[in-house]
Design an enzyme around this catalytic site. Structure first.
Site, PDB file in Angstrom:
ATOM      1  N   TYR A   1       0.802  -1.217   0.000  1.00  0.00           N
ATOM      2  CA  TYR A   1       0.000   0.000   0.000  1.00  0.00           C
ATOM      3  C   TYR A   1       0.833   1.265   0.000  1.00  0.00           C
ATOM      4  O   TYR A   1       0.300   2.349  -0.208  1.00  0.00           O
ATOM      5  CB  TYR A   1      -0.979  -0.002   1.172  1.00  0.00           C
ATOM      6  CG  TYR A   1      -2.217  -0.788   0.840  1.00  0.00           C
ATOM      7  CD1 TYR A   1      -2.517  -1.956   1.525  1.00  0.00           C
ATOM      8  CD2 TYR A   1      -3.041  -0.404  -0.200  1.00  0.00           C
ATOM      9  CE1 TYR A   1      -3.627  -2.694   1.191  1.00  0.00           C
ATOM     10  CE2 TYR A   1      -4.152  -1.144  -0.540  1.00  0.00           C
ATOM     11  CZ  TYR A   1      -4.429  -2.283   0.160  1.00  0.00           C
ATOM     12  OH  TYR A   1      -5.530  -3.019  -0.180  1.00  0.00           O
TER      13      TYR A   1
ATOM     14  N   GLU B   1      -7.803 -27.807   9.910  1.00  0.00           N
ATOM     15  CA  GLU B   1      -7.592 -27.138   8.629  1.00  0.00           C
ATOM     16  C   GLU B   1      -8.411 -25.857   8.501  1.00  0.00           C
ATOM     17  O   GLU B   1      -7.892 -24.804   8.186  1.00  0.00           O
ATOM     18  CB  GLU B   1      -7.968 -28.099   7.497  1.00  0.00           C
ATOM     19  CG  GLU B   1      -7.848 -27.497   6.122  1.00  0.00           C
ATOM     20  CD  GLU B   1      -8.374 -28.426   5.038  1.00  0.00           C
ATOM     21  OE1 GLU B   1      -8.541 -29.627   5.329  1.00  0.00           O
ATOM     22  OE2 GLU B   1      -8.618 -27.958   3.929  1.00  0.00           O
TER      23      GLU B   1
ATOM     24  N   ASP C   1      -9.707 -32.096   6.033  1.00  0.00           N
ATOM     25  CA  ASP C   1     -10.727 -32.679   5.177  1.00  0.00           C
ATOM     26  C   ASP C   1     -10.126 -33.851   4.418  1.00  0.00           C
ATOM     27  O   ASP C   1      -8.923 -33.912   4.213  1.00  0.00           O
ATOM     28  CB  ASP C   1     -11.202 -31.660   4.123  1.00  0.00           C
ATOM     29  CG  ASP C   1     -11.950 -30.510   4.734  1.00  0.00           C
ATOM     30  OD1 ASP C   1     -12.129 -29.512   4.032  1.00  0.00           O
ATOM     31  OD2 ASP C   1     -12.350 -30.624   5.909  1.00  0.00           O
TER      32      ASP C   1
END
Lengths: 482, 317
Positions: free
Chosen positions: A210, A296, A356
């Site tokens: 920025y 996760e 997962d």
């Protein structure tokens, strides 16, 4: 104002090897010069070149790699308007000039060892200034390209670093507008890092972006070049005072003792705290911790933290999430907690991964365990090979049957992208780990991927939530039973 | 162990080909007289006769043989398909390879050869079924497809060609089962009944029936002429991963995800026996062709435990 510049104009005394501030000033001013294509400036602010005196650049140790290996940047398909190239460097240098004039008041001459990051950055600038004095055809910066090695399992990660250090030289003005732009980006990043190091303030990559979004274009460029620069200097990114914004969350029964004496208790806030930077941490108290679970997704993390299981057992464990692919801070904290060292009283609580059941889950677990491909050179300090795979595993797939309709909706089939990713991971497993240690570790990943391809299903952790109490049961059985 | 096939050669010396996640294919020999040793570890009875080393770099998930035992085909995780031929001495060697032409061509998945080893049916993971003429597959890598059936839907997880070569069946991830007529190259039947992935389809030896089973945990039997479902065999506690018929079509062995191996009787439409060695998934179950002199029938299971387990079958025939 003029007094400050008299230091510059003065002889050798004013400018010494040990005054980093001055050398940066002169270097920046020198760049200003070249940019405008004039030998001398008449505005009286910047001195003629002949009086520049670095206290003997020849005598300084130049750290930069001068090998002119490969030229020619790879085309990225992003061509910048040449006009904008001319203006933005100028504006950057202008700004640099302004900054320096304002900073001149607090010049603090101090000796910096030549191989500290600060010294290395200054050496780069000095080399550029040398080139300009010497009227070489073009100035340039040499950057080492990070090798894209898959994380190796072998204990000697150093091998991966030392082999094949490809160096690329970016010249200015260079052969293409893109090369000029790259040179400018790197120079700007070096300048920002220098400022961060000099003032002792840590700057985040987002913050860097920025500062000059028009020049950088997108965050990914900043990210990439910061890592390349860290690799070139052979230091971890944190040594350059650059961090990423905190992403991961942690909650549990441990407390961190900081350098300023304060204590951060991770169990204080039930909502979990952002993972703190380890820079100021002296030690950690892990006496109550019996296990650590890495989750996760944030959603699963929250649901575990809100469950009755956590109510009962929050005093003996730690929950961490990296919210997907973990950043350096999360991996560093996990390693800090799990690896016995004097800082954590030689504790090594067992760590478990709850992911997962899909190729991404396995890839994330692999990043925690062995490191990432992009930052392979930093892996040794960030990996946790002893992380155990708690779930979801292929054995849990039958849970889809028991839950009824909700659970069966939790099982999805692999998309072609998933299959392609699983195949690529399988190829890396098979080719990369010919001589690695720990048969069980690698074989497990390979078998898991093959099983996943055979079954052609994937499941999220929410599958466990479909059957009430199932997740709790799984956690209890694994964590407390053993 | 991911896949098994038992071809029978004319000298009644049986061999078992097994493929697994490692890159090699192992070939075991079972001697003619199938003795009824008590222990389950009859390893000395089934020596490893040949290993095809490193033939599928990422592992091999399917292997099949023609009924006369002279041709075998194997598919690997990288999507490649390899053909093997057996010499008279029982030695297997490579006879060709089919590599997917481009990235989008899809992976070869389920394989089934016809009886006379001429044709090989293969499902592709994007829904197509290719039939290759094995005589045209060379070491080059590409093989012209003899026929191609397109049903643009779901992953073809399992396939079979009937023994007389007239029909090809394919079971899909979305539960549908297709029977193609090979001579007319048209879809003969689209069978309903199983909504979940169909992991195994098998024609019975007379080609009158098709058995299909999968995640729905039931084994459905269809009449191949009419396409009607004639029976359901219920009883598996977990996904059915593999099916076979015995030599005369009376019994079906099946292997489940939870490690149980069951034998079903067609006449009684019920399960006759269940064997569970371990909780590990059984990927493949095959009935050994019966030697004339043997008193008992045997079948072999291959599972995630990494071993081949050989069971003695019924005493009655």
């Amino acid at each position: 104002m003029d007094d400050d510049f008299e230091d510059l104009l003065g002889g050798r005394d004013g400018i010494g090897q040990d005054s980093s501030q001055e050398s940066l000033t002169t270097a920046a001013a020198g760049l200003d010069f070249c940019e405008r294509g004039e030998e001398l400036l008449d505005d009286g602010q910047t001195p003629p070149q002949s009086t520049f005196d670095y206290g003997g650049p020849v005598g300084l140790v130049v750290e930069t790699d001068l090998s002119v290996a490969e030229m020619g940047p790879s085309g990225k398909g992003k061509r910048r308007n040449p006009r904008s190239i001319n203006t933005t460097p100028g504006s950057a240098i202008d700004r640099a000039g302004q900054e320096i004039t304002s900073d001149c008041s607090d010049t603090t001459p101090s000796t910096k060892p030549p191989d500290s990051p600060l010294g290395q950055i200054e050496a780069v600038f000095e080399q550029i200034a040398d080139d300009m004095i010497g009227h070489t055809r073009q100035i340039g910066i040499s950057l080492d390209v990070r090798p894209r090695v898959p994380p190796t399992r072998s204990s000697t990660v150093a091998d991966a670093i030392t082999l094949d250090r490809k160096t690329r030289r970016l010249g200015f003005p260079g052969e293409t507008a893109e090369e000029a732009w790259r040179f400018t980006v790197i120079l700007r990043i070096l300048e920002l890092m220098h400022e961060a190091l000099r003032t002792g303030v840590t700057i985040s990559k987002r913050d860097m972006y920025y500062r000059d979004p028009a020049l950088f274009g997108s965050q990914t460029h900043v990210d990439r070049y910061v890592d390349d620069i860290a690799y070139t200097f052979n230091v971890p990114r944190s040594a350059l005072n650059v961090t990423a914004a905190a992403k991961g969350l942690v909650v549990g029964a441990f407390s961190l003792c900081r350098r300023d004496g304060s204590v951060l208790n991770a169990a204080a806030d039930r909502e979990a705290i952002l993972i703190p930077s380890l820079k100021d941490v002296l030690s950690v108290d892990l006496s109550a911790v019996k296990w650590i679970v890495v989750v996760e997704k944030e959603a699963s993390f929250r649901s575990i933290a809100a469950s009755t299981f956590w109510d009962r057992l929050s005093t003996e464990g730690v929950l961490i999430t990296g919210k997907g692919y973990p950043d350096i801070a999360t991996r560093a904290l996990l390693r800090y907690l799990c690896t016995p060292s004097p800082r954590n009283n030689f504790a090594s609580p067992p760590s478990y991964a709850l992911m997962d059941y899909d190729p991404d889950g396995l890839a994330i677990m692999s990043v925690y365990r062995y490191g990432s491909a992009a930052l392979a050179h930093e892996s040794a300090a960030l990996c946790v090979p002893q992380l155990k795979w708690l779930g979801l595993r292929s054995e849990h797939m039958h849970l889809g049957e028991e839950g009824g309709t909700h659970a069966s909706q939790g099982l999805l089939k692999l998309t072609p992208r998933d299959r392609g990713k699983a195949r690529k991971m399988l190829e890396r497993e098979v080719s990369g780990d010919g001589g690695g240690h720990g048969e069980s570790g690698e074989g497990e990943m390979q078998r898991a991927l093959q099983t996943m391809l055979m079954l052609n299903v994937k499941a999220e952790l929410q599958l466990l939530d479909a059957v009430p109490g199932r997740l709790t049961e799984l956690l209890e059985r694994e964590l407390c039973g053993s | 162990m991911l896949s098994l096939r038992i071809p029978q050669d004319d000298t009644n010396r049986l061999t078992v080909l097994s493929a697994s996640g490692s890159s090699s294919i192992h070939i075991y020999s079972t001697r003619g007289q199938i003795t009824y040793a008590e222990g389950a570890d009859n390893e000395h009875q089934y020596p490893l006769t040949q290993t095809l080393e490193g033939v599928h770099p990422l592992g091999c998930h399917q292997i099949c043989t023609s009924l006369d035992g002279r041709l075998a085909a194997s598919a690997g995780f990288n999507g490649e398909l390899r053909i093997w031929k057996r010499s008279e001495y029982g030695h297997w060697s490579s006879a060709g390879e089919v590599v997917p032409e481009e990235q989008k061509a899809g992976e070869h998945w389920a394989l089934a050869p016809s009886e006379n080893e001429q044709y090989l049916a293969c499902t592709i993971n994007d829904g197509r079924t290719n039939i290759y003429d094995t005589r045209t597959i060379f070491a080059g890598g590409a093989a012209p497809k003899f026929a191609q059936f397109e049903t643009q839907d779901s992953f073809g997880m399992s396939g079979d060609i009937s023994a007389d070569g007239s029909m090809t069946a394919s079971g899909r991830q979305n539960g549908s089962i297709y029977i193609f007529n090979n001579s007319t190259a048209r879809l003969a039947h689209s069978l309903a009944g199983l909504i979940k992935p169909v992991r195994s389809v098998k024609f019975n030896p007379t080609c009158k029936l098709l058995a299909a089973a999968g995640d729905a945990r039931i084994i459905a039997l269809y009449d191949t002429q009419s396409g009607e479902q004639i029976a359901n065999l219920v009883g598996h506690g977990s996904w059915v991963m593999s099916l076979d018929w015995n030599w005369n079509g009376e019994y079906l062995p099946s292997g489940g995800y939870g490690g149980e191996a069951k034998i079903w009787s067609l006449a009684r439409r019920a399960c006759m026996a269940t064997q569970t060695e371990s909780e590990k998934c059984l990927w493949s179950v095959r009935w050994l062709p019966r030697a004339a002199s043997a008193k008992y029938e045997t079948f072999v299971t291959a599972g995630a435990g990494g071993t081949l387990a050989i069971y003695r079958g019924m005493g009655e025939t």
